[in-house]
Design a protein around this motif. Structure first.
Motif, mmCIF file in Angstrom:
data_model
loop_
_atom_site.group_PDB
_atom_site.id
_atom_site.type_symbol
_atom_site.label_atom_id
_atom_site.label_comp_id
_atom_site.label_asym_id
_atom_site.label_seq_id
_atom_site.Cartn_x
_atom_site.Cartn_y
_atom_site.Cartn_z
ATOM 1 N N ARG A 91 78.829 26.129 17.756
ATOM 2 C CA ARG A 91 77.807 25.756 16.777
ATOM 3 C C ARG A 91 77.282 27.065 16.213
ATOM 4 O O ARG A 91 77.290 28.085 16.896
ATOM 5 C CB ARG A 91 76.677 24.981 17.436
ATOM 6 C CG ARG A 91 77.132 23.671 18.020
ATOM 7 C CD ARG A 91 75.979 22.702 18.192
ATOM 8 N NE ARG A 91 76.459 21.415 18.629
ATOM 9 C CZ ARG A 91 77.050 20.515 17.859
ATOM 10 N NH1 ARG A 91 77.225 20.765 16.584
ATOM 11 N NH2 ARG A 91 77.471 19.376 18.344
ATOM 12 N N LYS A 92 76.829 27.050 14.982
ATOM 13 C CA LYS A 92 76.394 28.300 14.335
ATOM 14 C C LYS A 92 75.286 29.003 15.110
ATOM 15 O O LYS A 92 75.275 30.214 15.224
ATOM 16 C CB LYS A 92 75.967 28.037 12.900
ATOM 17 C CG LYS A 92 77.144 27.845 11.986
ATOM 18 C CD LYS A 92 76.716 27.840 10.552
ATOM 19 C CE LYS A 92 77.968 27.776 9.701
ATOM 20 N NZ LYS A 92 77.671 27.873 8.303
ATOM 21 N N ASN A 93 74.338 28.257 15.641
ATOM 22 C CA ASN A 93 73.231 28.882 16.367
ATOM 23 C C ASN A 93 73.646 29.359 17.754
ATOM 24 O O ASN A 93 72.944 30.109 18.399
ATOM 25 C CB ASN A 93 72.051 27.915 16.479
ATOM 26 C CG ASN A 93 72.388 26.662 17.253
ATOM 27 O OD1 ASN A 93 73.538 26.427 17.630
ATOM 28 N ND2 ASN A 93 71.394 25.817 17.465
ATOM 29 N N GLN A 94 74.811 28.970 18.221
ATOM 30 C CA GLN A 94 75.290 29.347 19.555
ATOM 31 C C GLN A 94 75.845 30.772 19.582
ATOM 32 O O GLN A 94 75.809 31.430 20.604
ATOM 33 C CB GLN A 94 76.393 28.358 19.945
ATOM 34 C CG GLN A 94 76.779 28.340 21.375
ATOM 35 C CD GLN A 94 77.842 27.273 21.659
ATOM 36 O OE1 GLN A 94 78.372 26.646 20.750
ATOM 37 N NE2 GLN A 94 78.138 27.075 22.913
ATOM 38 N N ARG A 95 76.335 31.266 18.470
ATOM 39 C CA ARG A 95 77.013 32.565 18.425
ATOM 40 C C ARG A 95 76.122 33.718 18.898
ATOM 41 O O ARG A 95 76.575 34.638 19.549
ATOM 42 C CB ARG A 95 77.502 32.841 17.009
ATOM 43 C CG ARG A 95 78.231 34.154 16.928
ATOM 44 C CD ARG A 95 78.814 34.404 15.572
ATOM 45 N NE ARG A 95 79.682 35.545 15.665
ATOM 46 C CZ ARG A 95 80.881 35.638 15.169
ATOM 47 N NH1 ARG A 95 81.367 34.645 14.493
ATOM 48 N NH2 ARG A 95 81.594 36.713 15.311
ATOM 49 N N PHE A 96 74.878 33.642 18.579
ATOM 50 C CA PHE A 96 73.984 34.757 18.870
ATOM 51 C C PHE A 96 73.567 34.809 20.335
ATOM 52 O O PHE A 96 73.124 35.828 20.812
ATOM 53 C CB PHE A 96 72.756 34.702 17.959
ATOM 54 C CG PHE A 96 73.146 34.738 16.515
ATOM 55 C CD1 PHE A 96 73.646 35.904 15.947
ATOM 56 C CD2 PHE A 96 73.056 33.614 15.730
ATOM 57 C CE1 PHE A 96 74.039 35.949 14.627
ATOM 58 C CE2 PHE A 96 73.434 33.650 14.405
ATOM 59 C CZ PHE A 96 73.933 34.818 13.842
ATOM 60 N N SER A 97 73.729 33.722 21.050
ATOM 61 C CA SER A 97 73.325 33.712 22.450
ATOM 62 C C SER A 97 74.509 33.983 23.391
ATOM 63 O O SER A 97 74.351 33.931 24.592
ATOM 64 C CB SER A 97 72.696 32.353 22.798
ATOM 65 O OG SER A 97 73.660 31.333 22.647
ATOM 66 N N LEU A 98 75.683 34.276 22.824
ATOM 67 C CA LEU A 98 76.874 34.498 23.644
ATOM 68 C C LEU A 98 77.377 35.927 23.502
ATOM 69 O O LEU A 98 77.146 36.579 22.494
ATOM 70 C CB LEU A 98 77.991 33.549 23.213
ATOM 71 C CG LEU A 98 77.689 32.063 23.335
ATOM 72 C CD1 LEU A 98 78.762 31.261 22.641
ATOM 73 C CD2 LEU A 98 77.600 31.665 24.802
ATOM 74 N N SER A 99 78.064 36.376 24.505
ATOM 75 C CA SER A 99 78.710 37.686 24.385
ATOM 76 C C SER A 99 80.203 37.440 24.167
ATOM 77 O O SER A 99 80.964 37.291 25.118
ATOM 78 C CB SER A 99 78.460 38.523 25.636
ATOM 79 O OG SER A 99 78.935 37.846 26.768
ATOM 80 N N LEU A 100 80.607 37.389 22.912
ATOM 81 C CA LEU A 100 81.998 37.157 22.548
ATOM 82 C C LEU A 100 82.697 38.489 22.336
ATOM 83 O O LEU A 100 82.054 39.491 22.030
ATOM 84 C CB LEU A 100 82.079 36.344 21.255
ATOM 85 C CG LEU A 100 81.580 34.908 21.315
ATOM 86 C CD1 LEU A 100 81.578 34.290 19.926
ATOM 87 C CD2 LEU A 100 82.427 34.091 22.251
ATOM 88 N N PRO A 101 84.015 38.507 22.461
ATOM 89 C CA PRO A 101 84.740 39.731 22.125
ATOM 90 C C PRO A 101 84.427 40.154 20.694
ATOM 91 O O PRO A 101 84.170 39.319 19.835
ATOM 92 C CB PRO A 101 86.210 39.318 22.260
ATOM 93 C CG PRO A 101 86.204 38.105 23.112
ATOM 94 C CD PRO A 101 84.891 37.434 22.884
ATOM 95 N N ARG A 102 84.445 41.437 20.449
ATOM 96 C CA ARG A 102 84.053 41.975 19.140
ATOM 97 C C ARG A 102 84.877 41.402 18.000
ATOM 98 O O ARG A 102 84.363 41.005 16.982
ATOM 99 C CB ARG A 102 84.172 43.489 19.169
ATOM 100 C CG ARG A 102 83.660 44.113 17.912
ATOM 101 C CD ARG A 102 83.267 45.526 18.134
ATOM 102 N NE ARG A 102 82.400 45.889 17.040
ATOM 103 C CZ ARG A 102 82.569 46.947 16.316
ATOM 104 N NH1 ARG A 102 83.530 47.777 16.579
ATOM 105 N NH2 ARG A 102 81.754 47.204 15.332
ATOM 106 N N SER A 103 86.175 41.379 18.161
ATOM 107 C CA SER A 103 87.065 40.873 17.128
ATOM 108 C C SER A 103 87.664 39.556 17.603
ATOM 109 O O SER A 103 88.686 39.544 18.278
ATOM 110 C CB SER A 103 88.168 41.891 16.845
ATOM 111 O OG SER A 103 89.080 41.361 15.934
#
Length: 138
Positions: free
Chosen positions: A73-85
């Motif tokens: 979800r769009k608001n979920q991205r900021f609360s996760l530590s995803l790989p940079r690329s």
């Protein structure tokens, strides 16, 4: 009938059999390729928006070898530590995205590689699907 006639007959028979098998295998391969291409075209028309975005990603040199993607979800991205690329497809940007992905999964075009115990949905593109996306002219 002498031995040379028998040997010649055997060699001719084996050669004709080999040619026949080769022609049959070629026919079967062409039919399989046509079937996959037809399926891809049908899916493209049903999932145009998602496929166009995936094609854009696969054509991007930054993602040349990237095969994994996340669904968020769009608001979920900021609360996760995803790989940079990493590739991300947002639920809000595609109608019924989860069901579209299940369809692609049922045709073995993608695989669900979500890690057990994680709430983060992670998928992987099949190489054949990447090839079909890259070849598609839009």
């Amino acid at each position: 009938m002498d031995i040379w006639s028998m040997i010649f007959g055997l060699i001719v028979g084996v050669a004709i059999g080999a040619v026949g098998i080769n022609l049959w295998n070629s026919y079967v391969n062409n039919q399989a390729i046509a079937k996959v291409n037809n399926l891809f075209e049908q899916l493209w028309h049903r999932h145009t928006h998602l496929f166009q975005e995936m094609k854009q990603d696969m054509d991007n040199p930054d993602y040349k070898f990237q095969r994994e993607f996340y669904v968020l979800r769009k608001n979920q991205r900021f609360s996760l530590s995803l790989p940079r690329s990493c590739l991300v497809y947002f639920l809000e940007e595609h109608d019924d995205l989860e069901h579209q992905l299940k369809t692609l999964e049922s045709y073995d075009l993608i695989s669900n590689v979500t890690e057990p115990g994680k709430d983060l949905a992670k998928y992987q593109f099949n190489e054949k699907f990447v090839e079909l996306l890259r070849r598609k002219n839009i």
